[in-house]
Write a protein that holds these residues in place. Sequence first.
Motif, PDB file in Angstrom:
ATOM      1  N   ILE A   1      -0.880  -0.715  -6.768  1.00 35.39           N
ATOM      2  CA  ILE A   1      -0.924   0.225  -7.843  1.00 35.39           C
ATOM      3  C   ILE A   1       0.031  -0.167  -8.945  1.00 35.39           C
ATOM      4  CG2 ILE A   1       0.512   2.051  -7.045  1.00 35.39           C
ATOM      5  CD1 ILE A   1      -1.600   4.185  -8.558  1.00 35.39           C
TER       6      ILE A   1
ATOM      7  N   THR B   1       1.088   5.721  -1.113  1.00 34.05           N
ATOM      8  CA  THR B   1       0.438   6.844  -1.461  1.00 34.05           C
ATOM      9  C   THR B   1       1.157   7.695  -2.220  1.00 34.05           C
ATOM     10  OG1 THR B   1       1.218   7.951   0.381  1.00 34.05           O
ATOM     11  CG2 THR B   1      -0.784   6.783   0.858  1.00 34.05           C
TER      12      THR B   1
ATOM     13  N   HIS C   1       0.799  -1.250   0.087  1.00 34.12           N
ATOM     14  CA  HIS C   1       0.152  -0.155   0.021  1.00 34.12           C
ATOM     15  C   HIS C   1       0.770   1.381   0.113  1.00 34.12           C
ATOM     16  CE1 HIS C   1      -3.271  -2.570   0.970  1.00 34.12           C
ATOM     17  NE2 HIS C   1      -2.717  -3.080   1.807  1.00 34.12           N
TER      18      HIS C   1
ATOM     19  N   ARG D   1      -5.367   7.727  -7.648  1.00 32.22           N
ATOM     20  CA  ARG D   1      -5.429   6.969  -6.204  1.00 32.22           C
ATOM     21  C   ARG D   1      -6.783   7.542  -5.503  1.00 32.22           C
ATOM     22  NH1 ARG D   1      -1.313   3.988  -4.467  1.00 32.22           N
ATOM     23  NH2 ARG D   1       0.845   4.286  -5.373  1.00 32.22           N
ATOM     24  N   ASN D   2      -7.413   6.726  -4.716  1.00 33.53           N
ATOM     25  CA  ASN D   2      -8.780   7.244  -4.409  1.00 33.53           C
ATOM     26  C   ASN D   2      -8.509   7.208  -2.873  1.00 33.53           C
ATOM     27  OD1 ASN D   2     -11.463   7.451  -3.435  1.00 33.53           O
ATOM     28  ND2 ASN D   2     -12.084   5.495  -4.351  1.00 33.53           N
TER      29      ASN D   2
ATOM     30  N   ASP E   1      -7.924   2.037  -4.891  1.00 31.58           N
ATOM     31  CA  ASP E   1      -7.872   2.427  -3.523  1.00 31.58           C
ATOM     32  C   ASP E   1      -6.886   1.574  -2.880  1.00 31.58           C
ATOM     33  OD1 ASP E   1      -9.368  -0.254  -3.220  1.00 31.58           O
ATOM     34  OD2 ASP E   1     -11.079   0.800  -3.370  1.00 31.58           O
ATOM     35  N   ASP E   2      -7.047   1.215  -1.454  1.00 24.25           N
ATOM     36  CA  ASP E   2      -6.064   0.821  -0.753  1.00 24.25           C
ATOM     37  C   ASP E   2      -5.923  -0.792  -0.828  1.00 24.25           C
ATOM     38  OD1 ASP E   2      -5.205   3.177   0.065  1.00 24.25           O
ATOM     39  OD2 ASP E   2      -5.978   2.937   2.171  1.00 24.25           O
TER      40      ASP E   2
END
Length: 443
Positions: A81, A5, A3, A99-100, A76-77
């Motif tokens: 990605i 960001t 995960h 990214r959400n 999302d998580d």
Amino acid sequence: MAHRTSSPDVIDPVAAPPTGDAWRLRGRGPDRRRLSILFVSHMPASPPRFGAQARMHGLMTQLARRHDLTAVMLVDDAFDIDECRQAMQTYCRDVVLVRNPYGRDGLAKRLLQLRSMVSARSFDRLRVALPDLQRVLDRVLRATRFDIVNLEFPYLGHCDFRQAPAGEPLPRLIVDSHEIAYDLARQFAETGASLGRRLYAGANWRKLRREELAAYDGADGVYLCSIDDERRLHEDLPHARTAVIPNAADIAFYQPRSTDPAPDGRTLVYFGLLSTVPNIDAVMHFVQDIWPGIAARHPDARCKIIGGRPPPSLLALAGPRVELTGFVPDLRPHLAAAAAVVVPLRLGGGTRLKIVEAMAMGKAIVSTSLGAEGIDAKPGRDILIEDDPSSFADAVSRLLAEPDLAARIGGAARELAVDKYAWSAAARALESFYYDILETTPS
């Protein structure tokens, strides 16, 4: 999965599959040229780990053999990605992953649900209402002319897709309805495990219905998984232009192999993403209401439940004869070794990928009527259908006691999958729907 960001990821263009310079699809109307198609979704299509992804992946990979695909999708998580990027680059010319920040479970999800209670918007809409996504869509649509915008699910129906480079015609908008989402939410409102869940679903499904119907009404076409879902949609939108594109299977991947284990005569398999309400309900129903009748008659029988993200209520069901495996990277050995596949679904819509994939593997299946909805299988020949828990247990017990019957039903199921439920055929039908819309709908 890892995960991470970051800001929205823009993936560099990759080469489309080679096609030659004069590909044409024979059919009525003008020359059916190579199309430029933008796929938009609130989740990535690949790698496929559960039903919704499998539908997108199956159709997109087949379409990419003859058309130019671009993807703009939220991540999302629950997804890695980088893994999604690499998988989708193999068949898309361009991939844009956004990214959400609202795509989190736990406290963040609960707070958003509370917010939705005092909002005119549904939770499903609030969870994907991202200005970043619209900015990416603006940039992509104004830079490239698309023939078709293919929207997966109705949740992003509020976005502006009617854009094109200066002087170019606007794309047609077509929605893939994996299920009638508001009807599924209505079912949750009637059958929720607690009063709080029922009250919440009761408020949310009406908002979702308004948003979903608006998305369908604003599209040039809608394609659905089953005739039953098409009928449900036409009850609310009689003028909607629709097509049925059934779920299918990769029949070359899901097929009996000499290297797979032989059926063990005792293991029953259920598989699916275990965080969804229909799958949670199906597993609870099977283990609590159906399994005891099977286990009493077959002391050596085993129940194997395969799927990621099981909630504590399902984890608590595990025992000496009931196994929860979690996510498995390859279903095929597990299906091959199974005596039968069970699909005791009581909630849901569309058609079940778990059934067509199990059929492709040549497995005998016992399903409820709802579970097998939309699948053109003959009960007793291709599948066994039972809705009463006792009758369901009897059908499973019969397959355990009669392995020749299980093999015969599994063989017929494989033939049906090859004849009617290959992704190549589904993609051809979708392709024809695209051309029909382009030929008869003003831009």
